[in-house]
Design an enzyme around this catalytic site. Structure first.
Site, mmCIF file in Angstrom:
data_model
loop_
_atom_site.group_PDB
_atom_site.id
_atom_site.type_symbol
_atom_site.label_atom_id
_atom_site.label_comp_id
_atom_site.label_asym_id
_atom_site.label_seq_id
_atom_site.Cartn_x
_atom_site.Cartn_y
_atom_site.Cartn_z
ATOM 1 N N GLU A 23 35.112 38.325 36.323
ATOM 2 C CA GLU A 23 35.331 36.935 36.728
ATOM 3 C C GLU A 23 35.519 36.882 38.234
ATOM 4 O OE1 GLU A 23 40.174 36.680 36.038
ATOM 5 O OE2 GLU A 23 38.859 36.163 34.382
ATOM 6 N N HIS A 80 44.160 32.862 35.892
ATOM 7 C CA HIS A 80 44.637 34.214 36.147
ATOM 8 C C HIS A 80 45.183 34.326 37.570
ATOM 9 C CE1 HIS A 80 41.861 36.092 32.869
ATOM 10 N NE2 HIS A 80 43.000 35.673 32.379
#
Length: 673
Positions: free
Chosen positions: A244, A287
């Site tokens: 990511e 995150h």
């Protein structure tokens, strides 16, 4: 990009000795702990924070599954728990039970201390699952890890590591998804990894070893580490990699894979997914590590690099199973599939009559960006001149940030209006407060910028003051645009200062600094969501699909996949890996307040979150919120059949699917209609 290497980050496995992990004629270092990742039936696991509620529940599940647990630690206490010994310290546990691994189940503000205790006891593998571990705590831990060769860290903020073939779980992965097989998995995102694992299981492939790299800024184990294990693992025939935005781990993996393909006649097939292709710039996407620092590649660059390296890319994790089965067949490895029946909870379930077939507890915000005038005040206190003005070719950019590859702070430098990608990066030891006095570093920066050597001392002093602000206030990025005055003094014209929210929220540090946060200047829905433990990002433009997802990686991927299909998401929304029915109801309330939203897409993969609980939250929302927009629900994972049945029998205007492709097409068609 040019980079400077320092001894504390120079440990690398040479190609000649990767297979056997030979250590002859060489100084040992952190890279030599790679072998400790190969867990299995032989692995003896210790729990730190053993008697806590979450650790107790997790240990019970792991014991029933077959994991060998030798006991746990509760500081200063000896006794028994779950029929296993409780030790007063990790040192005593090491002496009496000699564990191979330690699972750390303590809050984020205590995690670094627990890791350090495990390092001192030379526990071979340490797995830290906690969220909200302060970044500077981990910078200190990594400065320690890089000086030793006994302990390997996985995490922090990760689901852990699990051997499906060895029945060894060190973490909180949902066990119903896993089956013994031949595919190795390494991932930043927990929920995306569960989706991938479930897809592999449904296809009959199963898994060998699954490593949760985690979504924090500083990962103890990265993609290249995992790839080196999988390359020489006789139990692994194929590899799945899930990345990511944030950092360069995917780029490093692409370089390693290119080399692997060159030196291997029959390489193991590798598939990958990169989340955040459509993530807005400058935002932390759930995150802690899902943000792009100066000079780092975006998700598209990572996708392209992996594809050029020969990796097969997919748009959604449910495609990993069928795709890997095809690749294994093409390489002659197709016979090595799992013979284990599909676990309960992974079968196709109940659906409403509206289903159609296609023809073929606080939010993880982790950042505080202060306003420029506030940053200027901090610089003035350090006796650094400031003057806001437009950019000019004479300016240079100098930042102190976190280097995720070297696991240390670093200085980044670029000149004029050049792209930050054309930058100099200099990692340095977190434990070395005098790095700025290094004439070698000063000379390299001045030479890169094209200035004379008599500017070196000024640069050194500026660097030291920036680093003092960085360390004293636990920043994760201090970006500055500056120039030299005629008197050869540095004048700062523009700033972007970001500070670690976890240092305040989990540890209570820097309260005065974090009181500078201006809630009135933020998006009201985002502030409201944060109070309920939801990460919500309102996307710009004419987005018409409200998204409700559990897990940051899955939420990013949902936005990416909808846009790829022609949909227009209105938001990113991570309800959290432990979302409750109350959380879901609040999510619906927030989404319904956005006048742009014409449909809502609920995409849930039940790991820790149970699908039946999500279904209850959806039904409560319909009853209490007077829902007017159509809702498409995709439920997979833990208790998916129960959740789907609840929705099917609710009599509510819901469209239920278990296939992401079908659900996405349905929500897009409803929006257009």
């Amino acid at each position: 990009m040019r980079a400077r290497s320092f001894p504390h980050v120079a440990f690398r496995l040479s190609r000649a000795r990767t297979a056997g992990f030979s250590t002859s004629s060489r100084v040992l270092g952190y890279a030599d702990t790679l072998r400790n990742l190969k867990i299995g039936a032989h692995t003896k696991v210790l729990y730190q924070g053993f008697t806590g509620r979450q650790a107790t529940a997790n240990a019970k599940e792991s014991l029933e599954w077959g994991t060998t647990i030798v006991g746990g630690v509760k500081p200063g206490v000896e006794g028994e728990h779950l029929g296993l010994p409780v030790f007063p310290s990790v040192r005593v546990a090491k002496e009496k039970s000699n564990p191979d691994a330690s699972a750390i189940y303590v809050p984020g503000n205590q995690t670094a201390q627990a890791i350090e205790e495990a390092i001192e006891a030379e526990i071979p593998l340490v797995v830290a699952v906690a969220e909200h571990v302060p970044v500077h705590d981990m910078l200190r831990i990594h400065s320690i890890l890089q000086t030793q060769s006994k302990t390997r860290l996985v995490g922090a903020n990760c689901p852990g590591i699990i051997s499906a073939i060895g029945k060894c779980r060190i973490g909180f992965q949902p066990l119903t998804c896993f089956a013994p097989g031949r595919i190795g998995v390494v991932a930043k995102s927990g929920t995306l990894s569960y989706e991938a694992v479930a897809s592999l299981t449904r296809t009959g492939l199963g898994q060998s070893l699954c490593i949760g790299m985690g979504g924090d800024v500083l990962a103890g184990t990265n993609f290249v580490d995992a790839l080196k294990i999988f390359e020489n693992d006789e139990d692994t025939d194929g590899i799945v990699l899930i990345g990511e935005i944030g950092g360069t781990a995917e780029m490093d993996a692409a370089e390693w894979i290119k080399d692997y393909h060159k030196r291997t006649t029959n390489p193991k097939p590798i598939m990958a997914l990169v989340g955040g292709l459509e993530a807005p710039k400058g935002r932390v996407m759930g995150h802690a590590g899902a943000w792009v620092a100066p000079g780092e590649p975006d998700a598209r660059a990572k996708y392209d690099a992996l594809q050029k390296a020969g990796v097969t890319l997919v748009s959604h994790p449910e495609k990993f199973g069928p795709g890997m089965k095809t690749l294994l067949g093409n390489t002659g490895r197709g016979s090595n599939t799992s013979t284990t029946p599909t676990p309960a909870g992974q079968r196709r379930g109940f659906h409403t009559v509206r289903r159609t077939r296609a023809s073929g507890q606080f939010a993880q915000r982790r950042s505080l960006h202060i306003k420029q005038h506030q940053a200027f005040d901090m610089l003035k206190e350090a006796k650094i001149q400031t003057q806001a003005k437009e950019a000019s070719p004479e300016d240079f950019h100098l930042s102190v940030t976190v280097d995720r590859t070297s696991l240390s702070p670093c200085v980044t430098v670029s000149s004029g209006n050049k792209s930050p990608k054309s930058s100099l990066r200099i990692p340095f030891n977190y434990a070395n407060p005098e790095f700025s006095s290094s004439t070698a570093i000063q000379s390299e920066i001045v030479s890169f910028l094209g200035f004379e050597t008599d500017y070196q001392e000024v640069v050194g002093k500026y660097l030291q003051e920036l680093y003092n602000i960085f360390k004293d206030n636990e920043a994760f990025v201090l970006e500055t645009r500056a120039s030299f005055s005629p008197e050869k003094k540095i004048v700062v014209h523009e700033t972007r200062f970001g500070f670690d929210d976890a240092a305040y929220k989990s540890s209570g540090r820097h309260e005065k600094l974090h009181q500078l946060r201006d809630f009135a200047a933020e998006v009201p829905e985002e502030v409201r969501a944060e109070k309920s433990g939801i990460v919500y990002v309102k996307l710009e433009g004419e987005g018409s699909i409200g998204t409700l997802v559990n897990g940051a990686g899955l939420a990013m991927n949902t936005v990416d996949a909808l846009i790829l299909k022609g949909g227009k998401p209105a938001n990113f929304l991570d309800a959290g890996g432990k979302a409750t029915s109350a959380t879901v109801k609040e999510c619906f309330s927030i989404l319904c307040e956005d006048a742009r939203v014409k449909t809502i897409f609920v995409n849930i993969f039940g790991g820790l979150t149970r699908c039946d609980m999500i279904a209850e939250g959806i039904m409560d929302a319909f009853k209490d919120l007077d829902m007017k927009v159509p809702v498409v629900v995709r439920l997979r994972g833990t208790n998916e059949e129960k959740g789907q049945k609840l929705i099917a029998e609710s009599g509510l205007p819901l469209h239920a699917f278990d296939s992401f492709e079908e659900a996405a097409e349905k929500v897009i068609s409803l929006t257009k209609a």
